[in-house]
Write a protein that holds these residues in place. Structure first.
Motif: not given
Length: 225
Positions: A173-180, A207-216
């Motif tokens: 959710a903080a924008g990290r890529m899988d590798k990071q 979707t991944l944006p859904d997960l990010v929205r939930m984290a927000d």
């Protein structure tokens, strides 16, 4: 709370207990004639209403946890309406406020509006203006309560994640890529994807944006994501 037995031996709530609470319009004004008139008007259109002579009387009644709104006179004995509005958050009172004001109190009412009041009604006000303001306030209260319920549901789901899944969700959710994420947590990218997928499934994120929205939303509500 009444319960009815179920055939499988478990209890279920009776119909009355499952019914949503009916909203209450709380009227706080030291003018008894105005309180009575407003209460009669509201009840004549099918709304529940309770009247109080001061903010202290309203607090003592401890009836503000359910749905509703607050009709609040700007000038009250003891604590003024504006002062009380400023204290409501600390008291745990989250009802939308409609100010009732005399002509000389309009500047104060404008301050109240800037602090979040739904409307202010200048005495003497028309019945329809009052009913329209109450309708708007009750709608705002319903919207807030639905949003609060959604966040509480998200908190419950988040608590069901494993500590590692919570870490992955927070970092993604903080924008990290899988590798990071993998490097920061000392795990493989494949493992990151597995935890991310599990988090999405448990959080019901499509979707991944859904997960990010939930984290927000969880972050805004004070949950440590």
């Amino acid at each position: 709370m009444d319960e009815w037995p179920r055939p499988d031996g478990r209890a279920t709530l009776c119909w009355e207990a499952r019914m949503p609470a009916e909203p209450i319009v709380h009227i706080v004004d030291d003018d008894r004639s105005l309180r009575d008139a407003v209460q009669s008007l509201l009840e004549s259109v099918g709304l529940r209403a309770r009247a109080y002579a001061s903010s202290a009387e309203f607090i003592d009644a401890r009836a503000w946890s359910g749905p509703g709104c607050l009709l609040l006179d700007v000038r009250l004995p003891g604590v003024s309406g504006l002062e009380f509005q400023g204290r409501m958050e600390g008291l745990g009172v989250h009802l939308p406020v409609i100010f009732m004001t005399g002509h000389g109190d309009i500047p104060m009412s404008v301050r109240g509006m800037k602090a979040g009041a739904v409307d202010f009604l200048t005495k003497p006000f028309r019945d329809q203006d009052l009913l329209d303001a109450v309708d708007l306030a009750l709608d705002r209260d319903r919207t807030r309560r639905a949003s609060d319920a959604d966040v509480e549901d998200l908190r419950t789901r988040f608590a069901m994640l494993s500590p590692r899944e919570q870490e992955v969700m927070r970092l993604v959710a903080a924008g990290r890529m899988d590798k990071q994420v993998a490097g920061e947590l000392g795990i493989s990218e494949v493992t990151v994807k597995i935890h991310r997928g599990a988090a999405m499934r448990k959080m019901a994120a499509r979707t991944l944006p859904d997960l990010v929205r939930m984290a927000d939303l969880l972050g805004a509500s004070g949950t440590n994501t």
